[in-house]
Structures are given as structure tokens and as C-alpha cells.
Design an enzyme around this catalytic site. Structure first.
Site, PDB file in Angstrom:
ATOM      1  N   ARG A   1       0.825  -1.209   0.000  1.00 17.65           N
ATOM      2  CA  ARG A   1       0.000   0.000   0.000  1.00 17.65           C
ATOM      3  C   ARG A   1       0.861   1.262   0.000  1.00 17.65           C
ATOM      4  O   ARG A   1       0.543   2.258  -0.643  1.00 17.65           O
ATOM      5  CB  ARG A   1      -0.930  -0.001   1.221  1.00 17.65           C
TER       6      ARG A   1
ATOM      7  N   HIS B   1       0.581   4.359  -2.647  1.00 22.28           N
ATOM      8  CA  HIS B   1       0.408   5.762  -2.264  1.00 22.28           C
ATOM      9  C   HIS B   1       1.551   6.615  -2.788  1.00 22.28           C
ATOM     10  O   HIS B   1       1.351   7.737  -3.243  1.00 22.28           O
ATOM     11  CB  HIS B   1       0.318   5.897  -0.739  1.00 22.28           C
TER      12      HIS B   1
ATOM     13  N   GLY C   1       4.313  10.815  -8.459  1.00 27.44           N
ATOM     14  CA  GLY C   1       5.073   9.691  -9.016  1.00 27.44           C
ATOM     15  C   GLY C   1       5.763   8.899  -7.920  1.00 27.44           C
ATOM     16  O   GLY C   1       5.767   9.300  -6.748  1.00 27.44           O
TER      17      GLY C   1
ATOM     18  N   ASP D   1       8.356   8.483  -6.024  1.00 29.27           N
ATOM     19  CA  ASP D   1       9.551   9.283  -5.731  1.00 29.27           C
ATOM     20  C   ASP D   1       9.908   9.255  -4.246  1.00 29.27           C
ATOM     21  O   ASP D   1      10.640  10.126  -3.766  1.00 29.27           O
ATOM     22  CB  ASP D   1       9.326  10.745  -6.172  1.00 29.27           C
TER      23      ASP D   1
ATOM     24  N   ASN E   1      -4.187   8.058   6.186  1.00 25.10           N
ATOM     25  CA  ASN E   1      -2.930   7.453   6.629  1.00 25.10           C
ATOM     26  C   ASN E   1      -3.142   6.361   7.663  1.00 25.10           C
ATOM     27  O   ASN E   1      -2.186   5.798   8.157  1.00 25.10           O
ATOM     28  CB  ASN E   1      -2.044   8.533   7.264  1.00 25.10           C
TER      29      ASN E   1
ATOM     30  N   PRO F   1      -7.371   8.032  -4.527  1.00 22.70           N
ATOM     31  CA  PRO F   1      -8.770   7.593  -4.653  1.00 22.70           C
ATOM     32  C   PRO F   1      -9.324   7.223  -3.278  1.00 22.70           C
ATOM     33  O   PRO F   1      -8.600   6.721  -2.427  1.00 22.70           O
ATOM     34  CB  PRO F   1      -8.678   6.364  -5.563  1.00 22.70           C
TER      35      PRO F   1
ATOM     36  N   HIS G   1      -6.011  -5.619  -2.633  1.00 24.87           N
ATOM     37  CA  HIS G   1      -6.865  -5.755  -1.446  1.00 24.87           C
ATOM     38  C   HIS G   1      -7.080  -7.203  -1.033  1.00 24.87           C
ATOM     39  O   HIS G   1      -7.904  -7.490  -0.182  1.00 24.87           O
ATOM     40  CB  HIS G   1      -8.201  -5.024  -1.669  1.00 24.87           C
ATOM     41  N   THR G   2      -6.332  -8.108  -1.629  1.00 23.42           N
ATOM     42  CA  THR G   2      -6.260  -9.478  -1.108  1.00 23.42           C
ATOM     43  C   THR G   2      -5.440  -9.526   0.182  1.00 23.42           C
ATOM     44  O   THR G   2      -5.478 -10.498   0.920  1.00 23.42           O
ATOM     45  CB  THR G   2      -5.632 -10.431  -2.155  1.00 23.42           C
TER      46      THR G   2
ATOM     47  N   ASP H   1      -9.640  -9.684   3.533  1.00 17.98           N
ATOM     48  CA  ASP H   1     -10.292 -10.936   3.141  1.00 17.98           C
ATOM     49  C   ASP H   1      -9.843 -12.018   4.116  1.00 17.98           C
ATOM     50  O   ASP H   1      -8.906 -11.810   4.893  1.00 17.98           O
ATOM     51  CB  ASP H   1     -10.095 -11.220   1.639  1.00 17.98           C
TER      52      ASP H   1
ATOM     53  N   ASP I   1      -3.699 -13.889  -3.171  1.00 19.84           N
ATOM     54  CA  ASP I   1      -4.426 -14.805  -4.053  1.00 19.84           C
ATOM     55  C   ASP I   1      -5.581 -14.044  -4.715  1.00 19.84           C
ATOM     56  O   ASP I   1      -5.677 -12.824  -4.581  1.00 19.84           O
ATOM     57  CB  ASP I   1      -4.922 -16.026  -3.264  1.00 19.84           C
TER      58      ASP I   1
HETATM   59  C1  HEM Z   1      -8.572   1.574  -6.473  1.00 17.10           C
HETATM   60  C2  HEM Z   1      -8.420   2.503  -5.571  1.00 17.10           C
HETATM   61  C3  HEM Z   1      -8.070   2.178  -4.146  1.00 17.10           C
HETATM   62  C4  HEM Z   1      -8.757   2.596  -3.062  1.00 17.10           C
HETATM   63  C5  HEM Z   1      -9.990   3.471  -3.031  1.00 17.10           C
HETATM   64  C6  HEM Z   1      -8.099   2.024  -1.907  1.00 17.10           C
HETATM   65  C7  HEM Z   1      -8.495   2.233  -0.598  1.00 17.10           C
HETATM   66  C8  HEM Z   1      -7.972   1.573   0.487  1.00 17.10           C
HETATM   67  C9  HEM Z   1      -8.422   1.741   1.841  1.00 17.10           C
HETATM   68  C10 HEM Z   1      -9.522   2.694   2.283  1.00 17.10           C
HETATM   69  C11 HEM Z   1      -7.720   0.892   2.625  1.00 17.10           C
HETATM   70  C12 HEM Z   1      -7.883   0.663   4.116  1.00 17.10           C
HETATM   71  C13 HEM Z   1      -7.183   1.689   4.930  1.00 17.10           C
HETATM   72  C14 HEM Z   1      -7.521   1.479   6.369  1.00 17.10           C
HETATM   73  O1  HEM Z   1      -8.699   1.591   6.714  1.00 17.10           O
HETATM   74  O2  HEM Z   1      -6.630   1.197   7.154  1.00 17.10           O
HETATM   75  C15 HEM Z   1      -6.811   0.196   1.771  1.00 17.10           C
HETATM   76  C16 HEM Z   1      -5.929  -0.743   2.201  1.00 17.10           C
HETATM   77  C17 HEM Z   1      -5.017  -1.372   1.378  1.00 17.10           C
HETATM   78  N1  HEM Z   1      -4.820  -1.123   0.045  1.00 17.10           N
HETATM   79 FE1  HEM Z   1      -5.970   0.024  -1.143  1.00 17.10          FE
HETATM   80  N2  HEM Z   1      -7.042   1.285  -2.324  1.00 17.10           N
HETATM   81  C18 HEM Z   1      -6.980   1.343  -3.684  1.00 17.10           C
HETATM   82  C19 HEM Z   1      -6.037   0.767  -4.481  1.00 17.10           C
HETATM   83  C20 HEM Z   1      -4.991  -0.003  -4.019  1.00 17.10           C
HETATM   84  C21 HEM Z   1      -3.889  -0.444  -4.824  1.00 17.10           C
HETATM   85  C22 HEM Z   1      -3.656  -0.071  -6.266  1.00 17.10           C
HETATM   86  C23 HEM Z   1      -3.107  -1.213  -4.023  1.00 17.10           C
HETATM   87  C24 HEM Z   1      -1.817  -1.920  -4.359  1.00 17.10           C
HETATM   88  C25 HEM Z   1      -1.597  -2.515  -5.510  1.00 17.10           C
HETATM   89  C26 HEM Z   1      -3.730  -1.246  -2.725  1.00 17.10           C
HETATM   90  C27 HEM Z   1      -3.272  -1.969  -1.651  1.00 17.10           C
HETATM   91  C28 HEM Z   1      -3.823  -1.933  -0.385  1.00 17.10           C
HETATM   92  C29 HEM Z   1      -3.362  -2.786   0.704  1.00 17.10           C
HETATM   93  C30 HEM Z   1      -2.299  -3.861   0.623  1.00 17.10           C
HETATM   94  C31 HEM Z   1      -4.113  -2.427   1.823  1.00 17.10           C
HETATM   95  C32 HEM Z   1      -3.977  -2.987   3.237  1.00 17.10           C
HETATM   96  C33 HEM Z   1      -2.979  -2.142   3.998  1.00 17.10           C
HETATM   97  C34 HEM Z   1      -2.594  -2.690   5.347  1.00 17.10           C
HETATM   98  O3  HEM Z   1      -3.135  -3.685   5.824  1.00 17.10           O
HETATM   99  O4  HEM Z   1      -1.672  -2.121   5.957  1.00 17.10           O
HETATM  100  N3  HEM Z   1      -4.857  -0.489  -2.749  1.00 17.10           N
HETATM  101  N4  HEM Z   1      -6.971   0.634   0.477  1.00 17.10           N
HETATM  102  C1  LIG Z   2      -2.658  10.573  10.463  1.00 17.28           C
HETATM  103  O1  LIG Z   2      -3.183  11.853  10.215  1.00 17.28           O
HETATM  104  C2  LIG Z   2      -3.745  12.462  11.342  1.00 17.28           C
HETATM  105  C3  LIG Z   2      -4.483  13.710  10.910  1.00 17.28           C
HETATM  106  O2  LIG Z   2      -3.745  14.464   9.979  1.00 17.28           O
HETATM  107  C4  LIG Z   2      -2.598  12.718  12.351  1.00 17.28           C
HETATM  108  O3  LIG Z   2      -3.080  13.366  13.501  1.00 17.28           O
HETATM  109  C5  LIG Z   2      -1.988  11.364  12.741  1.00 17.28           C
HETATM  110  O4  LIG Z   2      -0.871  11.547  13.586  1.00 17.28           O
HETATM  111  C6  LIG Z   2      -1.571  10.573  11.505  1.00 17.28           C
HETATM  112  N1  LIG Z   2      -1.254   9.211  11.908  1.00 17.28           N
HETATM  113  C7  LIG Z   2      -0.133   8.585  11.551  1.00 17.28           C
HETATM  114  C8  LIG Z   2      -0.025   7.162  11.962  1.00 17.28           C
HETATM  115  O5  LIG Z   2       0.755   9.121  10.908  1.00 17.28           O
END
Ligand code: HEM
Ligand SMILES: *[C@@H]1O[C@H](CO)[C@@H](O)[C@H](O)[C@H]1NC(C)=O
Ligand SMILES: *[C@@H]1O[C@H](CO)[C@@H](O)[C@H](O)[C@H]1NC(C)=O
Ligand SMILES: *[C@@H]1O[C@H](CO)[C@@H](O)[C@H](O)[C@H]1NC(C)=O
Length: 314
Positions: A57, A61, A67, A69, A89, A156, A186-187, A239, A246
Site C-alpha cells: 500500500r 500511495h 510519481g 519518488d 494514513n 482515490p 486488497h487481497t 479478506d 491470491d
Molecule cells: C482503487 C483505488 C483504491 C482505493 C480506493 C483504496 C483504498 C484503500 C483503503 C480505504 C484501505 C484501508 C485503509 C484502512 O482503513 O486502514 C486500503 C488498504 C489497502 N490497500 Fe488500497 N485502495 C486502492 C487501491 C490499491 C492499490 C492499487 C493497491 C496496491 C496494488 C492497494 C493496496 C492496499 C493494501 C495492501 C491495503 C492494506 C494495507 C494494510 O493492511 O496495511 N490499494 N486501500
Molecule cells: C494521520 O493523520 C492524522 C491527521 O492528519 C494525524 O493526527 C496522525 O498523527 C496521523 N497518523 C499517523 C499514523 O501518521
């Protein structure tokens, strides 16, 4: 693999801005870099199973803002609030893994490898460590000098519908195929209540719960997140096999059991729905598409320098 490599020059001419990437970028200057990074990721994963999701993730981001970077790695400093302290974040973590990989790489070949490249390699290694496909990562990214919390608004959101997702991806040269394949990330991992609460509390004026969410999942999510704006650490795994890379993600979408509106949105137009069906029925088709799209996403470049440490600019 051969077909993927054949496509590379095409991606580069279309998506790299200035600094051309190549597979053998460090062959002469830092031949052990891939091994060193993989080792650090492997050891960190052994100690903490949540590390691979975090690294994948983090790379996404990074690439979506300025880009790939390394801007996501920078700390807030003085009056500047960095990306990592911007709103979406909640689950960005495991920055220490990139910092220790950088340290290990610097010990072998000081001043050669960018933090952006280390993160791109670590994201690939994260997928490998969780049982996903491997691929050759093009290298040669430069690190940026700017990171602004306000720019995380460009990411997004999980509430996005299909046209908003399409716009977000196309602005970065990414297609609907890339959107469906990369959403398969999101797997892995964990989501906090804040990311899906729109679907289970006051969804709209006629439905409290999103009718495209399976009632049994809705009930279980409501018990985990009984009110809006829950305590920060409440949430659930993406999941049931959230530490295994997967194609379960696509099967869940078809069962109305994906977490985010943005996941379920992939069923709302035929083009993306067909791809969801394809990846749900073929893990191989998903892996191939994921690899292609990861190479494309991670080839969006933007930086200017090679940082000495990843959390601060030189
Ligand atoms: C299509 C647009 C996308 C949206 C709207 C999105 C949104 C999110 C959100 C809201 C979370 C959960 C954050 C939380 O509540 O802690 C998340 C987690 C995650 N996303 Fe996405 N995401 C997107 C695309 C991607 C892409 C392109 C990847 C990587 C190829 C990705 C990989 C992940 C992973 C691995 C997690 C789990 C992170 C963790 O457990 O630390 N996502 N995403
Ligand atoms: C996430 O952002 C919030 C609000 O900007 C901030 O207060 C918080 O410290 C940040 N958390 C982490 C883990 O960086
Ligand atoms: C998606 O959301 C935007 C902004 O709310 C809206 O203008 C657009 O009509 C929606 N598109 C679809 C396909 O629902
Ligand atoms: C609420 O959402 C459902 C499902 O998307 C939709 O059928 C319904 O028309 C929506 N109601 C309003 C008032 O927008």
C-alpha cells in the site's frame, strides 16, 4: 514473462517523466541490492505478518502522489505536514522496514540506490513473501524533495464510484484493466471502520445499509463498527486469507462481500465486471495482469535526487 518484458519499452515511453528506468540499472554499481532488500523484507515479515500489506500500500500511495519518488517516506518537518501525516494514513505503517533496507543497502553501496527504488523492490518482495507472483522491477527512480499532507486528497477514496476511479487512474496513465488488476492488492491487509462505514451507517436516505453489501457481512461489520467514527484501531481483515496473495478478493466481490464501495463498484460496468469474473476464475490470469499493472504503476517517476536516509531530504 517474455511477453511482459516485450511491453516494457512501451510503458516507459508513455509513463516515465525524464528518468528512464531499466532492469539492469544497478548491475554494475550495486549488484546485491535486490538480494539485500529481499532479505530485510523476508525477516520483517517473519516477525510481523502485517508488513507485506503495509509495503504494498505504501508503494501505491507513493506512486499516486508526485510519481514513485519516495515522497510517502518523508517525515513532517518544521511547518510542513508530510503525506504520511495526511488523512488516509490510518494504516500506513512499517516505514522502519524501508529505513532498515536502505541502511543495509547503504552499507554495501553508499549513495547509489534511491529510496523510491527500495520501496518498489520491497513492494514486489512483499507480494512474493505472501505467495504471489514475482517479476523483474525496473529501477532508476529518483527521490523527490516534496511531501505535502494536503496532496493525499489526490488519492482515490474507498467511497469512489466507477467513474471517479476511472478518472483517478487515467490521470496517472493507468487504464481500467490496471484499475481492476491493482485493486486485487486488497487481497492483503486490514481495513479500519472509517474506510467502509459509509456502507453500514446512513448509506443514503432510503437505505441504512448499502444493498450491494451481503447482509451477513453487513451484520458482522456492524458488530465490529457499531457506530460511525469508531475508535481508531477497530476494523477487519480485507479478506479471510489476508496474509496470502491470491484471487479471493475477486470471488468476494462476486459474493457482495468486498469491503469498500470502490471494490464493489468494479461490478457496475460490463468492462470491469468481465475482468472481475475472469480474475475470480483464474488466479493465473490475475497474477499476469497484476504484474503488468504493477510495472506500469511503479514506472510513474517524478523525483530528482538520491536520498541518504529515506525519511529526510538531503
Ligand atoms: C482503487 C483505488 C483504491 C482505493 C480506493 C483504496 C483504498 C484503500 C483503503 C480505504 C484501505 C484501508 C485503509 C484502512 O482503513 O486502514 C486500503 C488498504 C489497502 N490497500 Fe488500497 N485502495 C486502492 C487501491 C490499491 C492499490 C492499487 C493497491 C496496491 C496494488 C492497494 C493496496 C492496499 C493494501 C495492501 C491495503 C492494506 C494495507 C494494510 O493492511 O496495511 N490499494 N486501500
Ligand atoms: C494521520 O493523520 C492524522 C491527521 O492528519 C494525524 O493526527 C496522525 O498523527 C496521523 N497518523 C499517523 C499514523 O501518521
Ligand atoms: C459518481 O460520483 C460522482 C460524484 O458524486 C457523480 O457526479 C457521478 O454521476 C457518479 N457516477 C456514477 C456512474 O455513479
Ligand atoms: C440508495 O441506494 C440504492 C442502492 O444503490 C439505490 O437503489 C437507491 O435509489 C438510493 N436511494 C437514494 C435516495 O439515492
Amino acid at each position: 514473462m517474455a511477453s511482459i518484458l516485450a511491453l516494457l519499452p512501451l510503458f516507459f515511453s508513455a509513463f516515465s517523466q525524464g528518468n528512464a528506468l531499466s532492469l539492469n540499472y544497478y548491475t554494475k554499481t550495486c549488484p546485491d541490492v535486490e538480494y539485500v532488500v529481499a532479505q530485510v523484507v523476508r525477516e520483517a515479515t517473519m516477525k510481523d505478518k502485517t508488513v507485506p500489506a503495509a509495503l504494498l500500500r505504501m508503494h501505491f500511495h507513493d506512486c499516486f502522489i508526485r510519481g514513485c519518488d519516495g515522497s510517502v517516506l518523508l517525515y513532517s518537518k518544521g511547518g510542513n505536514k508530510a503525506e504520511k501525516d495526511g488523512p488516509p494514513n490510518v494504516s500506513l505503517h512499517a516505514f522502519y522496514v524501508i529505513e532498515s533496507a536502505k541502511k543495509a543497502v547503504e552499507a554495501k553501496c553508499p549513495g547509489i540506490v534511491s529510496c523510491a527504488d527500495i520501496l518498489a523492490l520491497a513492494a514486489r518482495d512483499a507480494v512474493v513473501q505472501t505467495g504471489g507472483p514475482t517479476w523483474d522491477v525496473p529501477k532508476g527512480r529518483k527521490d523527490g524533495r516534496t511531501s505535502k499532507a494536503s496532496e493525499t486528497r489526490q488519492l482515490p477514496a474507498p467511497t469512489f464510484n466507477i467513474s471517479q476511479l476511472q478518472q483517478s487512474f487515467s490521470q496517472r496513465g493507468l487504464s481500467m484493466e490496471d484499475l481492476v488488476a491493482l485493486s486485487g492488492g486488497h487481497t492483503l491487509g486490514f481495513s479500519h471502520c472509517s474506510s467502509f462505514q459509509n456502507r453500514i451507517h446512513n448509506f443514503n436516505s432510503t437505505h441504512d445499509i448499502d444493498p450491494t453489501l451481503h447482509p451477513s457481512l453487513a451484520a458482522s461489520l456492524k458488530s465490529i463498527c457499531p457506530i460511525k467514527n469508531m475508535a481508531k484501531n477497530a476494523g477487519t481483515n480485507m479478506d479471510p486469507s489476508s496474509t496470502t496473495f491470491d484471487n479471493t478478493y475477486y470471488k468476494l466481490i462476486l459474493q457482495k462481500k468486498s469491503l469498500f464501495s470502490s471494490d464493489q463498484a468494479l461490478l457496475t460496468i460490463p468492462k470491469t465486471k468481465d475482468l472481475v469474473l475472469k480474475y475470480a476464475s483464474s488466479k493465473e490470469a490475475f497474477n499476469t495482469a497484476f504484474v503488468n499493472s504493477m510495472i506500469k504503476m511503479s514506472s510513474i517517476t517524478g523525483g530528482q535526487e538520491g536520498r541518504k536516509v529515506c525519511k529526510v531530504v538531503n
